[in-house]
Design an enzyme around this catalytic site. Structure first.
Site, PDB file in Angstrom:
ATOM      1  N   GLY A   1       0.826  -1.200   0.000  1.00 16.05           N
ATOM      2  CA  GLY A   1       0.000   0.000   0.000  1.00 16.05           C
ATOM      3  C   GLY A   1       0.857   1.245   0.000  1.00 16.05           C
ATOM      4  O   GLY A   1       2.071   1.185  -0.252  1.00 16.05           O
TER       5      GLY A   1
ATOM      6  N   ASP B   1     -10.761   6.377   3.653  1.00 16.22           N
ATOM      7  CA  ASP B   1     -10.213   5.690   2.476  1.00 16.22           C
ATOM      8  C   ASP B   1     -10.916   4.351   2.242  1.00 16.22           C
ATOM      9  O   ASP B   1     -10.271   3.322   2.030  1.00 16.22           O
ATOM     10  CB  ASP B   1      -8.707   5.471   2.656  1.00 16.22           C
ATOM     11  CG  ASP B   1      -8.008   5.174   1.327  1.00 16.22           C
ATOM     12  OD1 ASP B   1      -8.569   5.523   0.263  1.00 16.22           O
ATOM     13  OD2 ASP B   1      -6.898   4.613   1.355  1.00 16.22           O
TER      14      ASP B   1
END
Length: 376
Positions: free
Chosen positions: A99, A213
């Site tokens: 990520g 998110d």
């Protein structure tokens, strides 16, 4: 550490309190009452013993079991060496994904427990802050649909979170990879799980938590296909009395609410918007970043203009086919969910639904589906 005066029940991992003062004080009181010895000396002695008993009692007073156990669990630390051993030296074959702030590995602890280990790349700008935010945000969260932090490792040169391992990967894989398929009822149940998690973040604490998110990559599925929301790296905690917050951190393009992307304003309504976009993606298998959506045409605009033409025009082709035995029932279900998605992803924050209402509405849609269909 080194507070030798601490005492209490064994479950708190401290020495037991001595209760002989309590017992002696009770015996003295009984004898005094029985034999009638109200002398000044006995009275003074009782006063002294009562004060001592109360002090001992205050030291042994415990917090609720759940809070204490969770606090102890979350304060536990593990070492870099232990995590390295669990992942065979952070071997690439054990990597589950990557990520913005690091990598996630599959590991096996010494007790045999399978875990996911999120290692932060401290060379990346914002990694230290992301680690602190994620620890702070997840420290007090306990919910069946939110990824649980088992322990953590924090040193000057290494920071990692040890999380529950989700054997079925993330929603992104199940929507967009070959050889994976979710039927209609599975998709509905997953989105109810996600809605329940976000509703808990918004309303389950005195201080609302904004995930900021939400996307298929951050929705993880366990062995029973129960969804868990994870990755709180850019989450925001609203202060008491505040409804919104300004931030310089941007989330994932396509899932960000308009006010988040343009002005850096985040509120619980930003999560509702992201949820609406994920809802559309889950049942259409279209990503908001697909080339199909260009310039001013967004996935929401496409849904708004296409929905009146019927569910067959918008649904995932593998999910809805005209030859299906329960075509009308399934089509009505998908249309209802897409209407809900549009209400969640409205341009103006005040026009978006609250997550608690989303949970209720989705459960009603699921029940109608189950009442009218035997096999989905």
């Amino acid at each position: 550490m080194k507070n030798y005066a601490l005492c209490g029940p064994p479950r708190l991992l401290v020495p037991p309190c001595k209760n002989d003062i309590h017992e002696n004080s009770q015996m003295i009181i009984l004898h005094a009452l029985r034999y009638g010895l109200p002398t000044i000396g006995v009275v003074v002695l009782l006063i002294v013993l009562t004060i001592m008993y109360r002090r001992c009692q205050s030291r042994s007073t415990t917090l609720p079991i759940k809070d204490d156990l969770l606090s102890l669990k979350r304060l536990r630390r593990t070492s870099h060496a232990e995590l390295s051993q669990a992942t065979n030296g952070f071997e690439e074959s054990n990597m589950l994904g990557s990520g913005s702030f690091g990598y996630v590995y599959k590991g096996r602890l010494l007790d045999g427990m399978e875990v996911a280990i999120k290692v932060f790349n401290l060379q990346t700008e914002g990694a230290f802050r992301s680690f602190d935010i994620e620890c702070d945000a997840m420290r007090n969260i306990v919910h069946r649909n939110i990824v649980k932090v088992i322990t953590c490792c924090s040193s000057v040169n290494f920071k990692a979170l040890v999380l529950d391992y989700m054997s079925n990967g993330n929603l992104e894989k199940w929507l967009h990879s070959k050889n994976y398929f979710l039927n209609l009822i599975q998709r509905v149940e997953i989105m109810i799980d996600v809605a329940s998690a976000i509703e808990h973040l918004h309303n389950g604490h005195p201080t609302p938590i904004i995930h900021c998110d939400l996307k298929p990559n951050n929705i993880l599925l366990d062995e029973d296909m129960v969804a868990h929301v994870g990755d709180f790296g850019i989450a925001k905690l609203l202060g008491e009395g505040y409804l919104m917050k300004h931030t310089m951190t941007l989330a994932t393009i396509g899932y960000m609410a308009p006010e988040f992307g343009s002005a850096g304003i985040v509120s619980v309504k930003c999560d509702v918007y992201s949820y609406g976009i994920v809802l559309i993606e889950t049942f259409t298998k279209k990503k908001p970043t697909d080339n199909f959506f260009a310039e001013e045409r967004t996935i929401r605009h496409w849904m708004e203009s296409s929905l009146p033409q019927g569910a067959i025009e918008i649904a995932d082709v593998d999910l809805l086919k005209r030859e299906d035995e329960y075509f009308i029932v399934k089509a009505n279900c998908i249309s209802s969910i897409m209407e809900l998605a549009l209400n969640c992803s409205a341009e103006l924050p005040e026009k978006r639904k609250d997550m608690k209402d989303v949970v209720v509405e989705l459960k009603k849609i699921k029940q109608r589906l189950l009442n009218n269909i035997k096999h989905v």
